[in-house]
Design a protein around this motif. Sequence first.
Motif: not given
Length: 272
Positions: A201, A204-205, A225, A228-230
């Motif tokens: 996560d 991705a940010v 996971r 989903r966040r490319r």
Amino acid sequence: MLGVGLAMTGPGAGIAAAESSAFRVIAHRGASAHAPENTLPAFRKALALGAREVELDVQLSRDRVPVLFHDKRLGKKTNLEGAVRDHTAADLTRADIGSWFDRERGADETYAGTRLITLDELFAALGDQVVYHVELKGKSPALPALVLERVRRFGLERDVFFTSFSREQLLRVRRLDSRARLGWLLSDSAAGSEAFAAAIDRAAVDGFAQVAVHAARITPELVARAHRRRLELRAWGVKTEADVERVLAAGADGLTVDWPDRVLARLGRSGR
Ligand code: G3P
Ligand code: CA
């Protein structure tokens, strides 16, 4: 290539993605099962075996030249002592980085006298024939900018992933280049699916392109996971055929491996 694996996260998608050309078979430190790691023979061997992506380790010499070397200390794999940062590039590039391989691995060919090389030498030799996964070793604040400068000088911006176990090093690259492709190597000491999920996560940010998880820790859930966040999710730490199968079955986007020939054969991509 980027993104093909990302769309395929359903049951069984892993093997299908892996058998497309999108799966990254990355020769770890070159084809380091066959020739001394991080040397021109290892990278040329990787190409000869059909690999089109290579991983390498970069550190700074005392005079701030990016050179290829993995370990913290030179003594085990060269005829120098101390750390890379203790020596000038001129001294390092005279070092013998091949004799240790002859002693320990006893390959058909001999590599005594193989020289430690600079990043410039690698880029000059291979140009845009391969995708480079450049690992920024250590935490020297000067390293990211100096590596980026070489990448730009050789016009290889589209051919390079900057990778590191240090998120801070990747953020230094990002501050200098908004489009650089960044891959965060997640330490095995941060093991635990919750820690890895949080790191994905975070990546991705931060706008990273890729995360790399130890082969023994990869799961389909972590891959999904990331997708989903490319983000691409690929493996490091591959040691056995079983590791390869685990990575493929999880639907990951690639792996680093010392013997790319065996993985390419497994994927039916030998002799490209
Ligand atoms: O793919 C990353 C991998 O190379 C990290 O481990 O020890 O080979 O630098 P190491
Ligand atoms: Ca490495």
